[in-house]
Write a protein that holds these residues in place. Structure first.
Motif, PDB file in Angstrom:
ATOM      1  N   ASP A 119      48.352  56.658  50.838  1.00  0.00           N
ATOM      2  CA  ASP A 119      47.806  57.211  49.596  1.00  0.00           C
ATOM      3  C   ASP A 119      48.963  57.707  48.743  1.00  0.00           C
ATOM      4  O   ASP A 119      49.158  58.908  48.577  1.00  0.00           O
ATOM      5  N   ALA A 120      49.750  56.772  48.250  1.00  0.00           N
ATOM      6  CA  ALA A 120      50.922  57.060  47.425  1.00  0.00           C
ATOM      7  C   ALA A 120      51.205  55.807  46.605  1.00  0.00           C
ATOM      8  O   ALA A 120      50.752  54.722  46.964  1.00  0.00           O
ATOM      9  N   PRO A 121      51.943  55.940  45.499  1.00  0.00           N
ATOM     10  CA  PRO A 121      52.262  54.753  44.698  1.00  0.00           C
ATOM     11  C   PRO A 121      53.085  53.742  45.491  1.00  0.00           C
ATOM     12  O   PRO A 121      54.037  54.109  46.182  1.00  0.00           O
ATOM     13  N   TYR A 159      59.074  59.192  45.666  1.00  0.00           N
ATOM     14  CA  TYR A 159      57.760  59.044  45.048  1.00  0.00           C
ATOM     15  C   TYR A 159      57.093  57.739  45.459  1.00  0.00           C
ATOM     16  O   TYR A 159      55.895  57.699  45.700  1.00  0.00           O
ATOM     17  N   PHE A 160      57.883  56.657  45.527  1.00  0.00           N
ATOM     18  CA  PHE A 160      57.340  55.325  45.769  1.00  0.00           C
ATOM     19  C   PHE A 160      57.529  54.845  47.208  1.00  0.00           C
ATOM     20  O   PHE A 160      58.534  55.144  47.840  1.00  0.00           O
ATOM     21  N   VAL A 218      52.608  47.953  40.528  1.00  0.00           N
ATOM     22  CA  VAL A 218      52.638  49.316  41.043  1.00  0.00           C
ATOM     23  C   VAL A 218      51.186  49.704  41.250  1.00  0.00           C
ATOM     24  O   VAL A 218      50.391  49.690  40.315  1.00  0.00           O
ATOM     25  N   ASP A 239      48.674  52.619  42.437  1.00  0.00           N
ATOM     26  CA  ASP A 239      48.550  54.065  42.662  1.00  0.00           C
ATOM     27  C   ASP A 239      47.062  54.386  42.704  1.00  0.00           C
ATOM     28  O   ASP A 239      46.434  54.601  41.662  1.00  0.00           O
ATOM     29  N   GLY A 240      46.485  54.342  43.907  1.00  0.00           N
ATOM     30  CA  GLY A 240      45.050  54.529  44.049  1.00  0.00           C
ATOM     31  C   GLY A 240      44.323  53.366  43.401  1.00  0.00           C
ATOM     32  O   GLY A 240      44.575  52.207  43.714  1.00  0.00           O
ATOM     33  N   LYS A 297      44.567  52.699  40.184  1.00  0.00           N
ATOM     34  CA  LYS A 297      45.367  52.298  39.024  1.00  0.00           C
ATOM     35  C   LYS A 297      46.386  51.239  39.455  1.00  0.00           C
ATOM     36  O   LYS A 297      47.095  51.420  40.448  1.00  0.00           O
ATOM     37  N   GLU A 313      57.021  52.239  34.406  1.00  0.00           N
ATOM     38  CA  GLU A 313      56.500  53.315  35.249  1.00  0.00           C
ATOM     39  C   GLU A 313      57.493  53.661  36.358  1.00  0.00           C
ATOM     40  O   GLU A 313      57.750  54.833  36.634  1.00  0.00           O
ATOM     41  N   ARG A 335      59.482  57.269  36.625  1.00  0.00           N
ATOM     42  CA  ARG A 335      59.210  58.143  37.773  1.00  0.00           C
ATOM     43  C   ARG A 335      60.428  58.472  38.629  1.00  0.00           C
ATOM     44  O   ARG A 335      60.434  59.492  39.305  1.00  0.00           O
TER      45      ARG A 335
END
Length: 141
Positions: A12-14, A40-41, A70, A72-73, A75, A85, A89
């Motif tokens: 559950d992360a980008p 982050y990624f 990318v 993210d959930g 998205k 993006e 980030r």
């Protein structure tokens, strides 16, 4: 008894899905792993189960992609939006690339797609997939 293929675990992360056979794409993945100091990624190559599953889930043929994504959930960003993006980030000084969002997507995406379609010819193709170092392995799915 038939063994069912294992469903890949997707954090559950980008997640950036990229082509690990492409020299440009794998160099970009290494750059992200180095400069994404906040981690982050996560990254997933399209040649592995998680990347392939994410491409298929988003209507992209992993055998013939012309974009990185990318995820993210719910998205999903593609083409130049995905690249912008990423660089936004990972922080300074690369965050400044976000200014390119001022350029209309109708101008950005054709340039992105031209490079993506010709990535092997322009930058080369690896004989085998790029593999992360042991230190990077936790962030590559």
């Amino acid at each position: 008894m038939n063994a069912q293929p294992e469903t890949p675990v997707i954090p559950d992360a980008p997640i950036i899905v990229f082509d690990a056979m492409c020299v440009l794409c794998s160099s970009n993945a290494q750059f992200i792993l180095k400069y994404d100091r906040k981690q982050y990624f996560f990254l997933a190559s399209m040649q592995e189960a998680v990347g392939e599953a994410l491409y298929r889930r988003n209507g992209i043929d992993p055998n013939n992609p012309e974009t990185l994504i990318v995820v993210d959930g719910d998205k999903v960003l593609r083409n130049s939006d995905a690249v912008l993006e990423i660089y936004t980030r990972i922080g300074w000084p690369w965050k400044i690339m976000g200014l390119f969002r001022l350029v209309p997507r109708a101008l950005r995406d054709p340039v992105y797609r031209l490079i993506a379609r010709n990535r092997y010819r322009l930058f080369g193709q690896r004989d085998s997939c790029w593999l992360p170092t042991p230190e990077q392995k936790a962030r590559v799915l």
